[in-house]
Design an enzyme around this catalytic site. Structure first.
Site, mmCIF file in Angstrom:
data_model
loop_
_atom_site.group_PDB
_atom_site.id
_atom_site.type_symbol
_atom_site.label_atom_id
_atom_site.label_comp_id
_atom_site.label_asym_id
_atom_site.label_seq_id
_atom_site.Cartn_x
_atom_site.Cartn_y
_atom_site.Cartn_z
ATOM 1 N N ARG A 94 3.671 -11.319 -14.275
ATOM 2 C CA ARG A 94 3.539 -12.042 -12.857
ATOM 3 C C ARG A 94 4.303 -10.898 -11.791
ATOM 4 O O ARG A 94 3.737 -10.780 -10.947
ATOM 5 C CB ARG A 94 4.123 -13.426 -12.776
ATOM 6 N N ASN A 148 -3.795 -20.943 -14.193
ATOM 7 C CA ASN A 148 -4.209 -20.387 -12.907
ATOM 8 C C ASN A 148 -4.750 -18.884 -13.433
ATOM 9 O O ASN A 148 -4.326 -18.184 -14.315
ATOM 10 C CB ASN A 148 -3.126 -20.140 -11.836
ATOM 11 N N CYS A 170 -5.462 -28.855 -10.426
ATOM 12 C CA CYS A 170 -4.547 -28.236 -9.505
ATOM 13 C C CYS A 170 -3.611 -29.267 -8.956
ATOM 14 O O CYS A 170 -4.381 -30.324 -8.376
ATOM 15 C CB CYS A 170 -5.406 -27.154 -8.440
ATOM 16 N N HIS A 200 -7.676 -23.405 -4.532
ATOM 17 C CA HIS A 200 -6.969 -22.510 -3.815
ATOM 18 C C HIS A 200 -7.491 -22.256 -2.528
ATOM 19 O O HIS A 200 -7.061 -21.415 -1.708
ATOM 20 C CB HIS A 200 -6.237 -21.315 -4.589
ATOM 21 N N TYR A 254 -2.543 -22.268 0.613
ATOM 22 C CA TYR A 254 -2.818 -20.792 0.132
ATOM 23 C C TYR A 254 -3.638 -20.337 1.260
ATOM 24 O O TYR A 254 -4.010 -19.076 1.337
ATOM 25 C CB TYR A 254 -3.489 -20.983 -1.167
#
Length: 442
Positions: A94, A148, A170, A200, A254
């Site tokens: 990440r 995700n 989500c 998102h 987002y």
């Protein structure tokens, strides 16, 4: 007869959310066995989470057995529900997803832009293997995917995996609904939001309280900064009146990456230079959490978990399992096959939409064509998702480059190439499909 639940990624710091959710719903969702499954590198965290789960269940007094294993096939045998919350490459990967794009002048984020594409590249092959195992070992089980980028991963599973009982979840729609209920001072059960779009990248088109349209009131609350949907991992920049009045729909947190790109990039660069990547901040949050989790006196989910950004996680996942098990026919927001719900998108595209939840799965509620104000960008995002899945399966750098070009946060034909090359090199250990000479040539 009891229900067997398997949590893939059981050593995650989020797992106590799920355990709490099962405890709260035991009367309607009588889970009798929970197996926490993880990989060898997650052994230490898995042991800590398992002991905390045991204490939480002991405190509840409920007859739920909890165990842990590194043997996924053993865990899956006879499962009724399987929940996935994995991160291939861990927080180290990440951090690369966030750091490398910033270095090249692009937004670095774990589920959007280049970072989201690479998270999909790492994740899709792993979950397709899980799909094969479930098809063999628990063919009737429902896979509840929280990994995700949830929409892309869910579409890859439904289009290319043998196991078709798959639903993506989500917590953002749950955040939006709960925050709206709070600002309107009503119980969340009285609030419904008509969602339209993609994971998102979903909009709240209309807001109802007890069936009465309250959309404009909620839009006004957004304009006066009385309402904020942002989870812990996204700092809100607020929205201009011009944007809200023109779009006339509720944006989700987002959307700042797409409609406030310059300002968001500036903010993220400043945050990176001050505190490092979000992944590094999360690593510190996790260290604190796991220290707390080891306290033998702790037998409930700690409040500090909300700093991790997982608010309403258990509500989203556990409510879905409850509704499937009880054939409730209630409405929840999920990632599922379009089936004509949005007329502008392919029937086999995965969208984020309200659906009636039955024992046979979700039945998406028709919302019609996309609003003209956002139609072009949503269709571009869907094409980017399809290209991302194609590249994840082919291991073709050409396909990956096309996914980069179609992504609204990149789409720069010269700068995309060096960004792609550096990320492929940095993530090589987790991307075996891109390593073959044949794939590199295509």
């Amino acid at each position: 007869m009891g229900i067997k639940v398997v949590i893939i990624g059981g050593g995650s710091s989020y797992t106590p959310e799920l355990i709490e959710g099962f405890i709260k719903r035991y009367e309607s969702l009588p889970v009798s066995e929970i197996i926490l499954c993880d990989i060898e590198s997650g052994t230490a965290k898995l042991a800590i989470i398992t002991r905390l789960a045991e204490r939480m269940i002991h405190r509840s007094g409920l007859p739920i057995r909890v165990s842990s294993t590194l043997n996924r096939r053993h865990a899956l045998e006879g499962a009724d529900f399987v929940s996935t919350q994995i991160r291939v490459g861990g927080l180290e990967a990440r951090a690369l997803d966030e750091r490398i794009p910033l270095k090249h002048g692009f937004i670095g984020q774990e589920t959007n832009g280049a970072g989201g594409i690479f998270k999909a590249f790492r994740t899709i092959p792993v979950l397709l293997e899980l799909s094969k195992e479930m098809h063999e070992l628990c063919p009737d089980a429902w896979l509840i995917n929280f990994t995700n980028p949830a929409g892309i991963v869910t579409e890859a599973l439904l289009k290319h995996g043998p196991h078709q009982n798959v639903i993506g979840v989500c917590n953002i729609p749950f955040n939006m609904r709960n925050s709206t209920a709070e600002v309107l001072h009503v119980d969340v059960k009285r609030v419904s939001i008509e969602f339209i779009g993609l994971n998102h990248f979903v909009f709240g088109r209309r807001v109802f309280v007890d069936g009465s349209d309250r959309t404009q009131e909620v839009m006004q609350r957004l304009m006066t900064k009385q309402l904020d949907f942002s989870p812990a991992n996204i700092v809100s920049l607020g929205w201009s009146d011009a944007f809200l009045q023109a779009v006339n729909m509720l944006p989700n947190p987002y959307h700042q990456y797409y409609f406030q790109t310059t300002e968001t990039l500036k903010k993220d660069l400043a945050a990176y230079n001050t505190n490092g990547t979000r992944a590094e901040i999360v690593q510190e949050v996790e260290r604190t959490l796991f220290e707390a989790y080891q306290d033998e006196q702790l037998d409930e989910k700690p409040a500090e978990l909300e700093l991790r950004g997982g608010a309403y996680y258990s509500d989203a996942a556990c409510s879905l399992m409850d509704s499937i098990y009880n054939n409730r026919g209630d409405v929840q927001t999920v990632n599922t096959l379009n089936r004509g719900a949005i007329s502008d998108l392919p029937v086999d595209a995965v969208i984020e939409v309200n659906a009636v939840i039955t024992k046979e799965g979700p039945l998406p509620i028709t919302v019609g064509p996309l609003p003209l104000s956002v139609k072009g960008l949503i269709m571009q995002m869907k094409q980017m998702e399809e290209l991302t899945i194609q590249a994840a399966l082919s291991g073709s750098t050409k396909d990956a480059y096309l996914a980069f070009l179609m992504n609204p946060l990149i789409q720069d034909e010269k700068r995309a190439q060096p960004l792609l090359e550096e990320m492929l090199l940095a993530h090589a250990a987790w991307l075996p499909q891109f390593q073959s000479k044949e794939a590199q040539r295509t």
